[in-house]
Scaffold this motif. Sequence first.
Motif, PDB file in Angstrom:
ATOM      1  N   GLY A   1       0.809  -1.211   0.000  1.00  0.00           N
ATOM      2  CA  GLY A   1       0.000   0.000   0.000  1.00  0.00           C
ATOM      3  C   GLY A   1       0.844   1.263   0.000  1.00  0.00           C
ATOM      4  O   GLY A   1       2.046   1.246   0.288  1.00  0.00           O
ATOM      5  N   ALA A   2       0.198   2.374  -0.294  1.00  0.00           N
ATOM      6  CA  ALA A   2       0.903   3.649  -0.393  1.00  0.00           C
ATOM      7  C   ALA A   2       1.531   4.068   0.932  1.00  0.00           C
ATOM      8  O   ALA A   2       2.551   4.759   0.956  1.00  0.00           O
ATOM      9  CB  ALA A   2      -0.062   4.734  -0.880  1.00  0.00           C
ATOM     10  N   SER A   3       0.961   3.639   2.047  1.00  0.00           N
ATOM     11  CA  SER A   3       1.486   4.034   3.357  1.00  0.00           C
ATOM     12  C   SER A   3       2.854   3.445   3.657  1.00  0.00           C
ATOM     13  O   SER A   3       3.547   3.916   4.562  1.00  0.00           O
ATOM     14  CB  SER A   3       0.504   3.624   4.461  1.00  0.00           C
ATOM     15  OG  SER A   3       0.391   2.209   4.529  1.00  0.00           O
TER      16      SER A   3
ATOM     17  N   ASP B   5      -0.037   9.887   7.214  1.00  0.00           N
ATOM     18  CA  ASP B   5      -1.048  10.602   6.436  1.00  0.00           C
ATOM     19  C   ASP B   5      -2.315  10.927   7.215  1.00  0.00           C
ATOM     20  O   ASP B   5      -2.837  10.121   7.989  1.00  0.00           O
ATOM     21  CB  ASP B   5      -1.432   9.855   5.159  1.00  0.00           C
ATOM     22  CG  ASP B   5      -0.265   9.730   4.189  1.00  0.00           C
ATOM     23  OD1 ASP B   5       0.588  10.640   4.177  1.00  0.00           O
ATOM     24  OD2 ASP B   5      -0.204   8.713   3.460  1.00  0.00           O
TER      25      ASP B   5
ATOM     26  N   TRP C 235      -4.744   2.912  -7.300  1.00  0.00           N
ATOM     27  CA  TRP C 235      -4.443   1.577  -7.824  1.00  0.00           C
ATOM     28  C   TRP C 235      -5.462   1.139  -8.873  1.00  0.00           C
ATOM     29  O   TRP C 235      -5.165   0.272  -9.704  1.00  0.00           O
ATOM     30  CB  TRP C 235      -4.419   0.560  -6.682  1.00  0.00           C
ATOM     31  CG  TRP C 235      -3.465   0.900  -5.586  1.00  0.00           C
ATOM     32  CD1 TRP C 235      -3.768   1.330  -4.320  1.00  0.00           C
ATOM     33  CD2 TRP C 235      -2.040   0.868  -5.656  1.00  0.00           C
ATOM     34  NE1 TRP C 235      -2.613   1.548  -3.612  1.00  0.00           N
ATOM     35  CE2 TRP C 235      -1.537   1.278  -4.394  1.00  0.00           C
ATOM     36  CE3 TRP C 235      -1.130   0.532  -6.658  1.00  0.00           C
ATOM     37  CZ2 TRP C 235      -0.187   1.355  -4.110  1.00  0.00           C
ATOM     38  CZ3 TRP C 235       0.229   0.607  -6.375  1.00  0.00           C
ATOM     39  CH2 TRP C 235       0.690   1.015  -5.126  1.00  0.00           C
TER      40      TRP C 235
ATOM     41  N   GLU D 272      -6.147   5.650  -3.560  1.00  0.00           N
ATOM     42  CA  GLU D 272      -4.690   5.609  -3.627  1.00  0.00           C
ATOM     43  C   GLU D 272      -4.182   5.490  -5.060  1.00  0.00           C
ATOM     44  O   GLU D 272      -2.969   5.516  -5.292  1.00  0.00           O
ATOM     45  CB  GLU D 272      -4.166   4.438  -2.792  1.00  0.00           C
ATOM     46  CG  GLU D 272      -4.337   4.651  -1.295  1.00  0.00           C
ATOM     47  CD  GLU D 272      -3.721   3.535  -0.459  1.00  0.00           C
ATOM     48  OE1 GLU D 272      -3.116   2.604  -1.052  1.00  0.00           O
ATOM     49  OE2 GLU D 272      -3.827   3.586   0.776  1.00  0.00           O
TER      50      GLU D 272
ATOM     51  N   ARG E 120      -5.328  11.099   6.185  1.00  0.00           N
ATOM     52  CA  ARG E 120      -6.499  10.264   5.880  1.00  0.00           C
ATOM     53  C   ARG E 120      -6.626   9.076   6.828  1.00  0.00           C
ATOM     54  O   ARG E 120      -7.686   8.446   6.909  1.00  0.00           O
ATOM     55  CB  ARG E 120      -6.438   9.779   4.425  1.00  0.00           C
ATOM     56  CG  ARG E 120      -5.241   8.898   4.123  1.00  0.00           C
ATOM     57  CD  ARG E 120      -5.053   8.706   2.625  1.00  0.00           C
ATOM     58  NE  ARG E 120      -3.832   7.984   2.327  1.00  0.00           N
ATOM     59  CZ  ARG E 120      -3.770   6.665   2.219  1.00  0.00           C
ATOM     60  NH1 ARG E 120      -4.846   5.922   2.373  1.00  0.00           N
ATOM     61  NH2 ARG E 120      -2.623   6.076   1.926  1.00  0.00           N
TER      62      ARG E 120
ATOM     63  N   GLU F  85      -7.943   2.876   6.307  1.00  0.00           N
ATOM     64  CA  GLU F  85      -8.801   4.022   6.598  1.00  0.00           C
ATOM     65  C   GLU F  85     -10.059   3.607   7.363  1.00  0.00           C
ATOM     66  O   GLU F  85     -10.631   4.409   8.097  1.00  0.00           O
ATOM     67  CB  GLU F  85      -9.180   4.733   5.298  1.00  0.00           C
ATOM     68  CG  GLU F  85      -7.998   5.441   4.635  1.00  0.00           C
ATOM     69  CD  GLU F  85      -8.372   6.092   3.320  1.00  0.00           C
ATOM     70  OE1 GLU F  85      -9.573   6.399   3.113  1.00  0.00           O
ATOM     71  OE2 GLU F  85      -7.473   6.301   2.481  1.00  0.00           O
TER      72      GLU F  85
ATOM     73  N   GLN G 126     -10.742   3.193  -0.540  1.00  0.00           N
ATOM     74  CA  GLN G 126      -9.351   3.529  -0.242  1.00  0.00           C
ATOM     75  C   GLN G 126      -8.432   3.075  -1.366  1.00  0.00           C
ATOM     76  O   GLN G 126      -7.527   3.818  -1.787  1.00  0.00           O
ATOM     77  CB  GLN G 126      -8.907   2.881   1.071  1.00  0.00           C
ATOM     78  CG  GLN G 126      -7.428   3.133   1.375  1.00  0.00           C
ATOM     79  CD  GLN G 126      -6.947   2.441   2.647  1.00  0.00           C
ATOM     80  OE1 GLN G 126      -7.716   2.229   3.581  1.00  0.00           O
ATOM     81  NE2 GLN G 126      -5.670   2.089   2.679  1.00  0.00           N
ATOM     82  N   GLN G 127      -8.650   1.870  -1.869  1.00  0.00           N
ATOM     83  CA  GLN G 127      -7.787   1.358  -2.936  1.00  0.00           C
ATOM     84  C   GLN G 127      -7.903   2.212  -4.200  1.00  0.00           C
ATOM     85  O   GLN G 127      -6.912   2.490  -4.870  1.00  0.00           O
ATOM     86  CB  GLN G 127      -8.126  -0.110  -3.253  1.00  0.00           C
ATOM     87  CG  GLN G 127      -8.229  -1.031  -2.049  1.00  0.00           C
ATOM     88  CD  GLN G 127      -7.090  -0.882  -1.065  1.00  0.00           C
ATOM     89  OE1 GLN G 127      -5.919  -0.863  -1.440  1.00  0.00           O
ATOM     90  NE2 GLN G 127      -7.429  -0.768   0.217  1.00  0.00           N
TER      91      GLN G 127
END
Length: 251
Positions: A41-43, A201, A170, A168, A203, A133, A164-165
């Motif tokens: 994931g982006a995090s 983040d 994706w 981000e 969010r 999230e 959320q996906q």
Amino acid sequence: MDVRVFDSKQDLGRAAAQRAAAAIAEAIVRAGEARVIAATGASQFEFLDALTATPGVDWGRVEMFHLDEYVGVPDTHPASFRRYLRERIVERVHPRTFHFLAGDAADLDAECRRVGELLARTPIDVAFVGIGENGHLAFNDPPADFETEVPYLVVDLDDACRRQQMGEGWFASLEDVPRRAISMSIRQILKAREILCVVPDARKARAVRDCLDGAVSPAHPSSILQTHPATTVYLDRDSAALLRQGKGGSR
């Protein structure tokens, strides 16, 4: 649970990577190898960038697993977690083994058993996780199953998780986001000797508050981390913004 707050996601990533590298080294001294669970994931971008750039990690003695994978997504898809992990870990540092989950396998139950049996052979030394999230841990969306003992299971993804996906980047639209995934179970994650939870983040601020300040509840799956004896949560100021005043140490 140790909650640490940093000025930026870059500082957070470097600090988490330093501890991750140390945990791997300690496991190799203890057992001759390290068994590691990696999140996606982006995090996780800054953390994995820092970890794979850390000198001195004996990756040739590291066996790795990942938390989850979308059902029906091939490993060539931009959102595939297998692709993410190959590009961000395997092709950079070449660990000894990485056991991938095939979300496009013909028999998902057999795939869960296959990787689950490998995972359960001996204890996991350190697990890298995040908080979704909606508070999910891996793809265990609320209300999460806190009881099942199976290492991996097929789960339904709720709309908040799917948004959320898409958010981000994706997937192009919500309809494109799969409705099911293979996920490591909550109880399996908790079996790791050490857990490093990386959550930057703004969010994520509401989920961080609900999971760290509130009661342990399947309605907030990552709240279960409060019960683990060796979890460190790495936040930046944005993700920590809604925590009770004084919660966590600043860096």
